[in-house]
Design an enzyme around this catalytic site. Structure first.
Site, PDB file in Angstrom:
ATOM      1  N   HIS A  89       1.547  11.208  -1.454  1.00 46.17           N
ATOM      2  CA  HIS A  89       0.206  10.952  -0.587  1.00 46.17           C
ATOM      3  C   HIS A  89      -0.608  12.333  -0.640  1.00 46.17           C
ATOM      4  O   HIS A  89      -0.242  13.395   0.089  1.00 46.17           O
ATOM      5  CB  HIS A  89       0.460  10.637   0.684  1.00 46.17           C
ATOM      6  CG  HIS A  89      -0.998   9.781   1.125  1.00 46.17           C
ATOM      7  ND1 HIS A  89      -1.087   9.344   2.482  1.00 46.17           N
ATOM      8  CD2 HIS A  89      -1.762   9.802   0.413  1.00 46.17           C
ATOM      9  CE1 HIS A  89      -2.256   9.240   2.349  1.00 46.17           C
ATOM     10  NE2 HIS A  89      -2.762   8.701   1.262  1.00 46.17           N
ATOM     11  N   GLU A  99      -3.391   5.513  -8.499  1.00 49.10           N
ATOM     12  CA  GLU A  99      -4.289   6.224  -8.136  1.00 49.10           C
ATOM     13  C   GLU A  99      -3.839   7.660  -8.971  1.00 49.10           C
ATOM     14  O   GLU A  99      -3.151   8.420  -8.552  1.00 49.10           O
ATOM     15  CB  GLU A  99      -4.124   6.634  -6.556  1.00 49.10           C
ATOM     16  CG  GLU A  99      -4.384   5.418  -5.591  1.00 49.10           C
ATOM     17  CD  GLU A  99      -5.912   5.260  -5.513  1.00 49.10           C
ATOM     18  OE1 GLU A  99      -6.655   6.237  -5.542  1.00 49.10           O
ATOM     19  OE2 GLU A  99      -6.384   4.052  -5.304  1.00 49.10           O
ATOM     20  N   ASP A 128       0.729   7.003  -6.356  1.00 50.85           N
ATOM     21  CA  ASP A 128      -0.466   7.983  -6.318  1.00 50.85           C
ATOM     22  C   ASP A 128       0.165   9.253  -7.159  1.00 50.85           C
ATOM     23  O   ASP A 128       1.116   9.823  -7.039  1.00 50.85           O
ATOM     24  CB  ASP A 128      -0.670   8.759  -5.212  1.00 50.85           C
ATOM     25  CG  ASP A 128      -1.540   7.690  -4.084  1.00 50.85           C
ATOM     26  OD1 ASP A 128      -2.432   6.922  -4.717  1.00 50.85           O
ATOM     27  OD2 ASP A 128      -1.408   7.978  -2.711  1.00 50.85           O
ATOM     28  N   GLU A 187       1.844   0.454  -5.514  1.00 47.81           N
ATOM     29  CA  GLU A 187       0.843   1.532  -5.773  1.00 47.81           C
ATOM     30  C   GLU A 187       1.721   2.746  -5.875  1.00 47.81           C
ATOM     31  O   GLU A 187       2.653   2.892  -5.478  1.00 47.81           O
ATOM     32  CB  GLU A 187       0.007   1.526  -4.653  1.00 47.81           C
ATOM     33  CG  GLU A 187      -1.226   2.479  -4.782  1.00 47.81           C
ATOM     34  CD  GLU A 187      -2.150   2.744  -3.482  1.00 47.81           C
ATOM     35  OE1 GLU A 187      -3.052   3.489  -3.487  1.00 47.81           O
ATOM     36  OE2 GLU A 187      -1.750   2.057  -2.467  1.00 47.81           O
ATOM     37  N   HIS A 194       0.655  -1.286  -0.131  1.00 45.35           N
ATOM     38  CA  HIS A 194       0.052  -0.076   0.089  1.00 45.35           C
ATOM     39  C   HIS A 194       0.829   1.301  -0.120  1.00 45.35           C
ATOM     40  O   HIS A 194       1.804   1.231   0.721  1.00 45.35           O
ATOM     41  CB  HIS A 194      -0.874  -0.007   1.345  1.00 45.35           C
ATOM     42  CG  HIS A 194      -1.769   1.320   1.563  1.00 45.35           C
ATOM     43  ND1 HIS A 194      -1.415   2.034   2.681  1.00 45.35           N
ATOM     44  CD2 HIS A 194      -2.811   1.866   0.684  1.00 45.35           C
ATOM     45  CE1 HIS A 194      -2.123   3.269   2.516  1.00 45.35           C
ATOM     46  NE2 HIS A 194      -3.029   3.034   1.489  1.00 45.35           N
ATOM     47  N   ASN A 195       0.493   2.232  -0.813  1.00 47.44           N
ATOM     48  CA  ASN A 195       1.451   3.491  -1.019  1.00 47.44           C
ATOM     49  C   ASN A 195       2.925   3.365  -0.742  1.00 47.44           C
ATOM     50  O   ASN A 195       3.546   3.747  -0.002  1.00 47.44           O
ATOM     51  CB  ASN A 195       0.863   4.545   0.322  1.00 47.44           C
ATOM     52  CG  ASN A 195      -0.424   4.987   0.079  1.00 47.44           C
ATOM     53  OD1 ASN A 195      -1.104   4.764  -0.955  1.00 47.44           O
ATOM     54  ND2 ASN A 195      -1.112   5.820   1.003  1.00 47.44           N
TER      55      ASN A 195
END
Length: 746
Positions: free
Chosen positions: A346, A380, A333, A331, A301-302
């Site tokens: 983030h 994302e 973003d 991941e 995650h992230n």
């Protein structure tokens, strides 16, 4: 000394070198580095720090990277040429050490020398490793560096080694080992002292139970032990006994007699074959030709965050480390950045920013170093159409044919291809204009390029942490980026019923952990059935700004494939992830149990008893002893009071834990002989975690070490468990000795 002879690189490392240690563009300080005579320790100090110095062990270094291969060194690339730069990468979560030598030759000496030392360590046998370990202790305790140790130094050493032995017993061992009768122990006498100290009464007891004459195990004795205790397959047991004698027996005389001494027996029990994890299941052993959604997939995650979710540091190292641990879904973003270049961070927080382009380069360079099976890049995307085009361009030009651009055969598929068919490919997960069918049948009309709101994940994060950010109602998607999405089209989830009727297999939904729990409680069997057809991703709640993790086991119980964890945060959750994915060659894919792969089968994790083929098992573990447990308290006088907890993680009915009693003041060779029993209702989903803690009646117990493995990978009989640190790295020679029996309950 032997390792240095004839090696110019190691000899110049022993002399020492002044190099710049680099932490950032502005922090560059000179340090004097040298290799100690033991060829195992690097010593360094600053010119100003008086006598203060630091050391680290070569065994802590995982690899050496040459040139500008870290963010820090890339940031000063204009100042120092690549042939003078290198990076030492440490095991676990410890930061890299970035160095610049004064010349290319000096850099090469250290690069080649370090590589040789790491290779020597990797090729070392178990007994050499033990001797090495003993030597390291000897040096730590030999306070006046005279190569001898008097009894006072030995007493201090015992405390350092976690032994609280009465003076009289320690003195008796000391006198026996002091063959030269000088009142001090030299190195070989110390080895003898250490071996007397570590005599394994527990192993001797087992040895004598099976030995006909109490002195050795004949071939027949050993066969009987392997058949009756270790439950090895009867057919191959004679062949196996011969191989074990050949491999582990140090005495040539015993080998000629086709027999095994106590030393050989102990070497076998301490080896990978004597370990609790079945070696066959540590290598790639599963069928890799099933559809992709039939596997649990190691997921982060992230991935770009190295610390917390609000102010933490973003880095491409996050991706490199995740891949190193076998992660297959990472991941990113993406946001509009300056100079037309998309950036990764983030959103709506103070985390630092990195370039999307650099993440894609890291993917190209590191995605397939540990595993050749496919990587899913979960995006994302918050960029405007212009920078989305730049993203698509980077993906295409940097990844080339590693990026999957169309279905494998150009036809419209009805189910996922397999990890085997997708080897070496990177799959983009993200929003897509229209479906696979349309993109294969012809061009998509541009007016279809509106997709839904911001992603589910950011919605959740914003909702928990700040309510004032305006939401974009619709987001335009560039055709170029949309075309990069093939098998993983992100869609909003309505209901299991809606998915069953309308969803395509390549549509993937993401749930926050709390949403996933709600679905699990309300419709467990439906959830499992949904995951037999489609991929699902579950990620941590937006409240977890400290980068803590949820329990992944709950989600695996539903057949969810992509359970995204914060890899940067050590703890039980990452232990479970490392435990599940420690099997199958650490390739990042684990085949789900058959009852989770068939949509016509019904399995409710809340009620495992109802499933077809339900066969509960009984697990009986006798925790016999511990060996050389690490000290947790820095105070020299303190010694651990260890106890062992065995935890079962699985379906709710299987969740259980039991503990041994604690042993006062003995981390060196505690003995328990305590028996713990469990009933396992869904063995295919269960993980077993062994934890050692230091008992403290006044405050929280301190963590000492742990080991986690799938229930299905356990070898029965007398087994050693080689403990790992909080970070998941090994802490040799710390281990537990146990006896394991698994029996049918029904």
């Amino acid at each position: 000394g032997e390792c240095i002879q004839g090696d110019d690189n190691l000899q110049s490392m022993i002399v020492g070198t002044v190099m710049r240690k680099i932490k950032s563009r502005t922090w560059k300080k000179q340090r004097y580095f040298k290799l100690q005579e033991d060829c195992m320790t690097i010593w360094y100090k600053s010119k100003k720090a008086g006598n203060a110095h630091s050391t680290f062990s070569v065994s802590d270094v995982e690899t050496v990277r040459e040139g500008h291969q870290s963010e820090v060194l890339l940031s000063i690339a204009d100042e120092f040429p690549p042939d003078r730069c290198f990076t030492l990468v440490f095991r676990g979560r410890r930061g890299n050490l970035d160095l610049v030598a004064d010349s290319a030759d000096e850099a090469q000496s250290w690069i080649k020398g370090m590589k040789k030392l790491i290779e020597n360590l990797e090729n070392m046998g178990e007994s050499e490793k033990l001797d090495q370990w003993i030597c390291e202790w000897f040096k730590k305790a030999d306070k006046n560096n005279d190569g001898r140790m008097n009894f006072r130094e030995i007493r201090v050493l015992l405390k350092m080694m976690n032994v609280d032995m009465n003076e009289h017993h320690a003195h008796r061992l000391f006198m026996t080992a002091d063959k030269s009768q000088t009142g001090t122990l030299e190195d070989d006498e110390f080895v003898l002292f250490y071996k007397m100290l570590t005599q394994r009464e527990d192993v001797l007891r087992v040895f004598q139970d099976y030995s006909g004459d109490g002195q050795k195990l004949s071939l027949r004795d050993l066969e009987e032990f392997l058949r009756d205790e270790q439950l090895e397959e009867v057919d191959g047991v004679q062949q196996l006994a011969m191989e074990l004698i050949e491999r582990y027996e140090p005495s040539d005389t015993a080998k000629m007699l086709k027999a095994m001494s106590i030393d050989g027996f102990l070497m076998y029990l301490a080896s990978a074959e004597g370990s609790i994890f079945h070696p066959r299941q540590q290598s790639l052993y599963q069928d890799m030709t099933q559809p992709l959604n039939h596997y649990f997939i190691s997921s982060s995650h992230n991935t770009y965050l190295m610390e917390d979710q609000l102010r933490g540091h973003s880095s491409v190292e996050g991706y490199i480390r995740a891949f190193k641990r076998g992660c297959r879904c990472v991941e990113v973003d993406c946001w509009d950045g300056p100079n037309g270049e998309p950036i990764v961070y983030h959103g709506h927080t103070f985390t630092s920013k990195i370039l999307f382009k650099d993440v894609v380069i890291a993917l190209r360079n590191y995605a397939f170093k540990v595993s050749e099976y496919p990587v899913i890049l979960s995006t994302e995307n918050h960029c405007g159409v212009e920078q989305q085009r730049v993203m698509a361009q980077h993906l295409n030009t940097i990844l080339g044919d590693k990026l999957l651009k169309s279905t494998l055969d150009g036809k419209i598929p009805v189910s996922f291809p397999s990890p085997e068919e997708l080897k070496g490919k990177i799959l983009l997960k993200g929003k897509k204009i229209g479906g696979l069918e349309e993109s294969l049948n012809g061009p998509v009309e541009p007016e279809d390029s509106l997709t839904g709101e911001v992603s589910d994940e950011d919605e959740a994060f914003i909702q928990f942490n700040s309510r004032s950010f305006p939401q974009k109602s619709k987001q335009r998607l560039s055709k170029e980026l949309s075309d990069c999405v093939v098998y993983c089209k992100s869609v909003h989830f309505s209901s299991f019923k809606h998915s069953r009727i309308h969803s395509k297999f390549y549509e993937i939904s993401s749930f926050t952990e709390s949403k996933a729990r709600k679905h699990l409680r309300e419709a467990g069997a439906e959830f499992v059935r949904h995951n037999a057809r489609q991929l699902t991703r579950v990620y941590p709640s937006g409240l977890r700004t400290d980068s803590s993790n949820f329990n992944p086991q709950e989600m695996w119980n539903t057949g969810t494939q992509i359970v995204a964890l914060n890899f940067q945060t050590a703890g039980v959750e990452m232990d479970l992830n490392d435990g599940l994915f420690g099997q199958n060659g650490r390739c990042g894919y684990v085949l789900k149990p058959d009852f989770m792969r068939m949509s016509e089968r019904s399995f409710d994790p809340e009620v495992p008893i109802n499933r077809e083929g339900y066969r509960p098992l009984s697990l009986c573990i006798q925790v016999i002893s511990g060996q050389q447990l690490p000290k947790v308290n820095i105070k020299e006088s303190s010694v651990v009071d260890p106890f062992v907890r065995v935890e079962i993680h699985g379906v709710p009915l299987d969740q259980a834990k039991q503990e041994t009693r604690y042993i006062d003041n003995n981390g060196f060779n505690p003995v328990w002989y305590d028996t713990l029993r469990f009933t396992i209702h869904a063995p295919e989903l269960a993980l077993v975690r062994f934890v050692v803690e230091d008992y403290d009646k006044a405050s929280r117990n301190d963590f000492v070490g742990q080991y986690t493995l799938p229930f299905s990978c356990i070898q029965q009989g007398y087994r050693h468990i080689h403990l790992l640190s909080k970070d998941g790295t090994s802490i040799p020679p710390a281990s537990l000795f146990v006896h394991v029996r698994i029996t049918n309950l029904v």
